[in-house]
Design an enzyme around this catalytic site. Structure first.
Site, PDB file in Angstrom:
ATOM      1  CG  ASP A   1       3.538  -6.997   7.117  1.00 47.88           C
ATOM      2  OD1 ASP A   1       3.233  -6.322   6.112  1.00 47.88           O
ATOM      3  OD2 ASP A   1       2.683  -7.610   7.791  1.00 47.88           O
TER       4      ASP A   1
ATOM      5  CG  ASP B   1       1.373  -3.183  10.955  1.00 50.18           C
ATOM      6  OD1 ASP B   1       2.267  -2.732  10.237  1.00 50.18           O
ATOM      7  OD2 ASP B   1       0.393  -3.814  10.504  1.00 50.18           O
TER       8      ASP B   1
ATOM      9  CB  THR C   1       3.170   0.140   7.474  1.00 54.31           C
ATOM     10  OG1 THR C   1       1.884   0.147   8.077  1.00 54.31           O
ATOM     11  CG2 THR C   1       4.180  -0.039   8.588  1.00 54.31           C
TER      12      THR C   1
ATOM     13  N   GLY D   1       0.833  -1.206   0.000  1.00 52.48           N
ATOM     14  CA  GLY D   1       0.000   0.000   0.000  1.00 52.48           C
ATOM     15  C   GLY D   1       0.864   1.252   0.000  1.00 52.48           C
TER      16      GLY D   1
ATOM     17  NE  ARG E   1      -4.866  -6.167   5.706  1.00 50.41           N
ATOM     18  CZ  ARG E   1      -5.805  -6.810   5.008  1.00 50.41           C
ATOM     19  NH1 ARG E   1      -6.239  -7.996   5.391  1.00 50.41           N
ATOM     20  NH2 ARG E   1      -6.302  -6.277   3.920  1.00 50.41           N
TER      21      ARG E   1
ATOM     22  CG  ASP F   1      -1.977  -0.370   8.916  1.00 55.12           C
ATOM     23  OD1 ASP F   1      -2.585   0.658   8.581  1.00 55.12           O
ATOM     24  OD2 ASP F   1      -2.288  -1.508   8.519  1.00 55.12           O
TER      25      ASP F   1
ATOM     26  NE  ARG G   1      -1.354  -4.644  -0.491  1.00 50.65           N
ATOM     27  CZ  ARG G   1      -2.164  -3.580  -0.423  1.00 50.65           C
ATOM     28  NH1 ARG G   1      -3.050  -3.376  -1.360  1.00 50.65           N
ATOM     29  NH2 ARG G   1      -2.078  -2.736   0.578  1.00 50.65           N
TER      30      ARG G   1
END
Ligand SMILES: Nc1ncnc2c1ncn2[C@@H]1O[C@H](COP(=O)(O)OP(=O)(O)O)[C@@H](O)[C@H]1O
Ligand SMILES: O=P(O)(O)OC[C@H]1O[C@](O)(COP(=O)(O)O)[C@@H](O)[C@@H]1O
Ligand SMILES: [Mg+2]
Length: 343
Positions: free
Chosen positions: A105, A131, A127, A11, A173, A129, A73
Site C-alpha cells: 500500500d 491486506d 504483501t 517489506g 499489522r 499480510d 523503506r
C-alpha cells in the site's frame, strides 16, 4: 527499444523474484523490451543506481526468497535528493521510459504521487499480510500461511506433551489474514486479530474450556491485536524506516497474563521474519510469474497509473486510486463465524 526500470519496495515477500523474472522474460521475448533493476527500492530510483536485467540475470530466481534487487523503506520524496524533478533527470540519464514499482500500500501511494508529478509508473501488489483491497490475493501470503501453519502444528505437539497453553504470534499489522488462515488450518482454539479486540476474560474462558476437556490450548495472535483498552497495537521496538511503530511482542504480554489468570503454564513464540523469508510456495511462484508477465504487457501498452491485480482467476488492471488507502481487513462476519467454534 523501449527500456523500463523495476524496483521492489517495502517489506520483502516470497515471490518478488518470480515477478522480476516473469516481467523480464515476457518483456524481452514478447515485446522486445530492455529492463534494468533499481537497487534497494526507491533509493535506487532517486540515485539512479541500477543494474541490467536480462534473461541470464533472472535465470532460476523464481525459487529464491527475498529480492535480487534489494528493498528498503526509503521514500522517493526524501530530502535532499528525492522528488520528481531529480527522478526525471535520473530516468533520462539511464534512458528509462517507465518504472515498475513492486510493493504494498505504501509503495502504491508513493507511486501514485510520482504519477501525479509526471513520472510514468505502474505497480505490482506485494504483501504477505494480504491486506491490499484491489486484489483478491498477493503472492507471499500463501507461503507465510504455510510456514505459520507448520509452526502451529509443531507448537501443538510440544504443548500437548507438557499440557501447556501455547501462544504463537504471527505478522499482520492492520489485518489478521495470516493469523486467521494459519489458525483455522491448524485448528487453533483461539485466533486474535487486529480487527476485533477481545478481553482477557474471554481469552481465558476459551483457554480454560480447552484445558477442562483435557486438551492443551493453542492461541494464534496477530502482532496488531489489541485488548479493548488499547488505542494502539503493542510496540516496544521503536520506529521503522518510514517512521511507523515496529510491532511485535503482544504474545509475550499475553502468555504471562493467561498463566496468571488460568493457572495453566503458558509459553509464547514470536514467529517473526521466518514467515517472510525463504523459498516461495509453488502458488506464490505462479502468481508472481503471472503478475510479472501481466505488468510487462501493461508497460507495453503504456497504461501508466495502473496496477495488476488478481480478481477470481483473472489478472486485471486497476487504477492506483483503487489500490491506495483501502485496507482489506478480515470481514467481521467471517471472524464471528470462526469465533463460534473457539475454545
Ligand atoms: N503516502 C505516501 N507518500 C509517499 N511515499 C510513501 C507513502 N506511503 C509510503 N511511502 C513510501 O513507500 C515506502 C513503502 O511503503 P511501506 O508501507 O513501508 O511498504 P509497502 O509498500 O510494502 O506497504 C515507505 O517506506 C515510504 O518511503
Ligand atoms: O520488520 P519489518 O521489515 O519492519 O517488517 C514488519 C512488517 O512487515 C509486514 O509484513 C508488512 O510490511 P509492509 O509495511 O512493507 O507492508 C507487517 O506485517 C510487519 O509489521
Ligand atoms: Mg505497508
Amino acid at each position: 527499444m523501449a527500456r523500463f526500470g523495476i524496483l521492489t519496495s517495502g517489506g520483502d515477500c516470497p515471490g518478488l523474484n518470480a515477478v522480476i523474472r516473469g516481467t523480464v522474460l515476457q518483456g524481452t521475448s514478447v515485446h522486445d523490451h530492455e529492463y534494468v533493476g533499481f537497487r534497494d527500492g526507491f533509493k535506487g530510483l532517486v540515485y539512479g543506481d541500477a543494474m541490467d536485467l536480462d534473461r541470464s540475470v533472472v535465470r532460476g530466481i523464481s525459487q529464491q526468497g527475498g529480492t535480487i534487487l534489494g528493498t528498503s523503506r526509503f521514500g522517493p520524496y526524501v530530502e535532499p535528493d528525492g522528488g520528481a524533478d531529480n527522478i526525471k533527470v535520473a530516468l533520462e540519464r539511464l534512458g528509462i521510459d517507465g518504472v515498475i514499482a513492486i510493493g504494498g500500500d505504501g509503495t502504491m501511494a508513493a507511486a501514485n504521487r510520482l504519477l501525479e508529478d509526471g513520472i510514468p509508473v505502474v505497480g505490482v501488489p506485494k504483501t504477505i499480510d494480504n491486506d491490499l483491497k484491489a486484489t483478491d490475493y498477493t503472492f507471499g501470503f500463501n507461503t507465510a500461511v504455510e510456514i505459520a501453519t507448520e509452526a502451529v502444528d509443531r507448537l501443538r505437539t510440544t504443548g500437548n506433551s507438557h499440557k501447556r497453553c501455547m501462544v504463537l504470534e504471527v505478522m499482520g499489522r492492520h489485518a489478521g489474514w495470516i493469523a486467521m488462515y494459519a489458525g483455522v488450518a491448524a485448528g487453533a482454539h483461539a485466533i486474535l486479530i487486529p480487527e476485533q479486540p477481545e478481553s482477557l476474560e474471554q481469552i481465558c474462558e476459551w483457554v480454560t474450556s480447552v484445558r477442562d476437556r483435557g486438551r492443551s490450548p493453542m492461541v494464534v495472535v496477530a502482532e496488531g491485536f489489541k485488548f479493548p483498552d488499547m488505542d494502539e497495537a503493542h510496540s516496544h521496538k521503536g520506529m521503522d524506516g518510514f517512521n511507523r511503530p515496529r510491532l511485535g511482542g503482544i504474545a509475550e504480554i499475553l502468555a504471562p497474563l493467561i498463566e496468571e489468570h488460568t493457572g495453566i503454564e503458558t509459553r509464547a513464540t514470536v514467529l517473526g521474519h521466518i514467515q517472510r523469508g525463504g523459498v516461495p510456495s509453488a502458488w506464490d511462484r505462479v502468481l508472481g510469474t503471472r503478475f510479472g508477465q501481466a505488468v510487462s504487457d501493461l508497460v507495453a501498452d503504456r497504461e501508466w497509473g495502473k496496477m495488476v491485480a488478481l480478481r477470481g482467476t483473472d489478472i486485471v488492471r486497476v487504477p492506483f486510486s483503487e489500490a491506495v488507502g483501502h485496507t482489506k481487513t478480515v470481514p467481521l462476519e467471517y471472524y464471528a463465524g470462526s469465533r463460534a467454534i473457539f475454545g
